[in-house]
Motif scaffolding. Sequence first.
Motif, PDB file in Angstrom:
ATOM      1  N   ARG A  88      38.474  32.903  38.205  1.00  0.00           N
ATOM      2  CA  ARG A  88      38.938  32.832  36.814  1.00  0.00           C
ATOM      3  C   ARG A  88      37.862  33.285  35.834  1.00  0.00           C
ATOM      4  O   ARG A  88      38.141  34.002  34.881  1.00  0.00           O
ATOM      5  N   GLU A  89      36.629  32.880  36.091  1.00  0.00           N
ATOM      6  CA  GLU A  89      35.538  33.189  35.165  1.00  0.00           C
ATOM      7  C   GLU A  89      34.927  34.562  35.414  1.00  0.00           C
ATOM      8  O   GLU A  89      34.079  35.020  34.653  1.00  0.00           O
ATOM      9  N   GLY A  90      35.319  35.210  36.485  1.00  0.00           N
ATOM     10  CA  GLY A  90      34.865  36.571  36.758  1.00  0.00           C
ATOM     11  C   GLY A  90      33.444  36.676  37.298  1.00  0.00           C
ATOM     12  O   GLY A  90      32.803  37.708  37.155  1.00  0.00           O
ATOM     13  N   TYR A  91      32.950  35.610  37.911  1.00  0.00           N
ATOM     14  CA  TYR A  91      31.631  35.671  38.528  1.00  0.00           C
ATOM     15  C   TYR A  91      31.770  36.393  39.862  1.00  0.00           C
ATOM     16  O   TYR A  91      32.393  35.891  40.777  1.00  0.00           O
ATOM     17  N   MET A  92      31.189  37.578  39.916  1.00  0.00           N
ATOM     18  CA  MET A  92      31.372  38.393  41.107  1.00  0.00           C
ATOM     19  C   MET A  92      30.124  39.237  41.348  1.00  0.00           C
ATOM     20  O   MET A  92      29.606  39.851  40.414  1.00  0.00           O
ATOM     21  N   PRO A  93      29.646  39.260  42.580  1.00  0.00           N
ATOM     22  CA  PRO A  93      28.502  40.120  42.878  1.00  0.00           C
ATOM     23  C   PRO A  93      28.811  41.586  42.542  1.00  0.00           C
ATOM     24  O   PRO A  93      29.957  42.028  42.645  1.00  0.00           O
ATOM     25  N   ARG A  94      27.803  42.293  42.142  1.00  0.00           N
ATOM     26  CA  ARG A  94      27.956  43.697  41.739  1.00  0.00           C
ATOM     27  C   ARG A  94      28.658  44.547  42.803  1.00  0.00           C
ATOM     28  O   ARG A  94      29.543  45.322  42.505  1.00  0.00           O
ATOM     29  N   ASN A  95      28.278  44.357  44.052  1.00  0.00           N
ATOM     30  CA  ASN A  95      28.865  45.191  45.103  1.00  0.00           C
ATOM     31  C   ASN A  95      30.349  44.900  45.328  1.00  0.00           C
ATOM     32  O   ASN A  95      31.080  45.756  45.788  1.00  0.00           O
ATOM     33  N   PHE A  96      30.820  43.703  44.967  1.00  0.00           N
ATOM     34  CA  PHE A  96      32.245  43.399  45.088  1.00  0.00           C
ATOM     35  C   PHE A  96      33.059  44.161  44.045  1.00  0.00           C
ATOM     36  O   PHE A  96      34.224  44.439  44.250  1.00  0.00           O
ATOM     37  N   ARG A  97      32.445  44.469  42.913  1.00  0.00           N
ATOM     38  CA  ARG A  97      33.154  45.164  41.834  1.00  0.00           C
ATOM     39  C   ARG A  97      33.515  46.592  42.224  1.00  0.00           C
ATOM     40  O   ARG A  97      34.355  47.208  41.594  1.00  0.00           O
ATOM     41  N   GLN A  98      32.886  47.108  43.267  1.00  0.00           N
ATOM     42  CA  GLN A  98      33.182  48.459  43.742  1.00  0.00           C
ATOM     43  C   GLN A  98      34.449  48.485  44.592  1.00  0.00           C
ATOM     44  O   GLN A  98      34.980  49.551  44.881  1.00  0.00           O
TER      45      GLN A  98
ATOM     46  N   MET B 231      39.910  38.802  47.607  1.00  0.00           N
ATOM     47  CA  MET B 231      39.749  38.378  49.001  1.00  0.00           C
ATOM     48  C   MET B 231      38.274  38.206  49.351  1.00  0.00           C
ATOM     49  O   MET B 231      37.893  37.231  50.005  1.00  0.00           O
ATOM     50  N   ALA B 232      37.434  39.138  48.915  1.00  0.00           N
ATOM     51  CA  ALA B 232      36.003  39.063  49.211  1.00  0.00           C
ATOM     52  C   ALA B 232      35.383  37.823  48.571  1.00  0.00           C
ATOM     53  O   ALA B 232      34.582  37.118  49.197  1.00  0.00           O
ATOM     54  N   MET B 233      35.768  37.552  47.320  1.00  0.00           N
ATOM     55  CA  MET B 233      35.231  36.367  46.642  1.00  0.00           C
ATOM     56  C   MET B 233      35.726  35.088  47.312  1.00  0.00           C
ATOM     57  O   MET B 233      34.958  34.145  47.497  1.00  0.00           O
ATOM     58  N   SER B 234      36.991  35.043  47.674  1.00  0.00           N
ATOM     59  CA  SER B 234      37.529  33.850  48.341  1.00  0.00           C
ATOM     60  C   SER B 234      36.797  33.596  49.647  1.00  0.00           C
ATOM     61  O   SER B 234      36.396  32.466  49.944  1.00  0.00           O
ATOM     62  N   PHE B 235      36.604  34.656  50.421  1.00  0.00           N
ATOM     63  CA  PHE B 235      35.874  34.547  51.686  1.00  0.00           C
ATOM     64  C   PHE B 235      34.463  34.011  51.438  1.00  0.00           C
ATOM     65  O   PHE B 235      34.007  33.077  52.113  1.00  0.00           O
TER      66      PHE B 235
END
Length: 181
Positions: free
Chosen positions: A120-130, A138-142
């Motif tokens: 919800r807050e959009g915290y995501m590693p840079r490489n996931f944004r690609q 799915m990558a964030m959930s994992f």
Amino acid sequence: MTHRQLILQLMLQQALLQLMLRKRYEDISISDLCDFIQIPRRAFYRYFSGKDGALYALIDHTMSDFFEDSPEKLQKRGAAKGELEQTFAFWKDKKALLDALEYSGLSGLLVARATEFTLREGYMPRNFRQLMPELQEMAMSFSVYGLMSMILRWHKQGFLLSPSEMSKLAISLLTTPLLPE
């Protein structure tokens, strides 16, 4: 929200945590919470629609603290090992929350709320944004489910390893093939 309202909301969250260390969540009433901090019952409903709302706020506030606290510390460390070590250290400091959730059988709720909060807050590693958007989730959930499950298991075992040792273990798990050669 005024400063006073924020303080009262945080007091209700902390009251819930303190009561959960003594009683199972299901046995705590809104009256118990209000009596604990000596406020009228109707005041509770200014901040939360029910007891679950207070619990969700407690978990979400903890997640906010993690992400607000982390940037300066993570920048100092810089690498994945440092980020993971900081994550393990943060959750070790939150032992009381982990104890309370485990006591009431709600550890799984922490994993679910942490994942929802992060997405919800959009915290995501840079490489996931690609990744394509549907794969990002799915990558964030994992990542979050795996890491939070590891933290809960570490807590249940009494924090036998240090945060540094846990971060090394997590990196080893992430970089080791899943299937034997």
